[in-house]
Design an enzyme around this catalytic site. Structure first.
Site: not given
Length: 267
Positions: A60, A160, A221
């Site tokens: 977590d 994105h 990217t």
């Protein structure tokens, strides 16, 4: 020099610190080499998805942050941007408290940068004209005050890269940025602003955004595709792929952000 001081000095100079997201471990050395050879300053980052690629067990977010802080990370980032505002404030405040106890800054995100959606995204021009997911000024004021985050990632026209496998290797649509909105947020908050998904944004918009308040820009990217395409082209020659990443990062620092020699300027 600590990360918070670097960011503030960069802001005072009207400069932006690039932060390169690393999805493959062999990319680290050429990125670091490119930064050094440009006598510049930048960050090397890893996101949870990359952490899990490196075969760390899934944890977590509190455990992940704790582990990162113990490992010596110089800043951490919490992304609650898909949560309702109240919940985003709560988890960010918890993460910021952990970071501050360790003496490092906490980056957070408000607004929904498009591109994670499972369904097909609307055309980019519709996203921009309707300000879909944009960070709201009044919410940002409350968010920073109550969460005590140090840097804020904003949604201002950035999108994105190709998340879904079906379009993963395609070129991103060229994005632009609402520079006036960036300036208004920065003037209201007075803390460094961050631009996630810095690849594929119109160059002139990036330079204007830096002048308006963007102090850190994440690049993922562009360098990921450079590495992965080079591997495919060369038949999995890692050395060749590393060389292509090195060249790409040097070009980004020198020809895109004009940050050659920034290390000396920040002293």
């Amino acid at each position: 020099m600590k990360a918070q001081e670097i960011m503030q000095k960069a802001r005072n100079l009207g400069k932006c610190i690039p932060a390169f997201n690393v999805p493959h471990l062999p990319m680290v050395r050429p990125i670091a080499g490119a930064i050094a050879d440009e006598n510049s300053t930048a960050m090397i980052q890893i996101a949870r998805v990359e952490w899990e690629k490196f075969q760390a067990r899934s944890l977590d977010y509190e455990k992940l942050l704790e582990r990162a802080l113990k490992a010596g990370y110089e800043s951490v980032m919490i992304d609650g941007s898909r949560l309702p505002l109240e919940e985003n404030i709560r988890v960010t405040a918890e993460a910021a408290a952990m970071a501050h106890e360790a003496g490092v800054p906490c980056e957070a995100e408000l607004g929904a940068v498009m591109g994670h959606e499972k369904e097909k995204m609307p055309p980019y021009e519709e996203i921009f004209s309707r300000k879909m997911g944009f960070t709201k000024l009044e919410e940002a004021k409350r968010y920073v005050l109550e969460s005590r985050c140090d840097w804020l990632s904003v949604a201002v026209g950035n999108i994105h890269g190709q998340i879904a496998e079906a379009v993963r290797n395609q070129k991103k649509p060229e994005a632009r940025l609402d520079v006036g909105h960036i300036g208004a947020i920065y003037q209201a908050l007075g803390i460094p602003l961050v631009l996630h998904v810095g690849s594929g944004i119109r160059h002139s918009c990036v330079l204007e955004a830096v002048r308006a308040g963007i102090t850190k820009i994440n690049v993922g990217t562009e360098i990921r595709q450079t590495y992965e395409f080079a591997l495919k082209e060369s038949g999995n020659d890692i050395s060749y792929a590393q060389e292509q990443v090195y060249r790409k990062v040097r070009a980004y620092i020198s020809g895109y952000l004009y940050n050659t020699g920034l290390a000396d300027d920040l002293k």
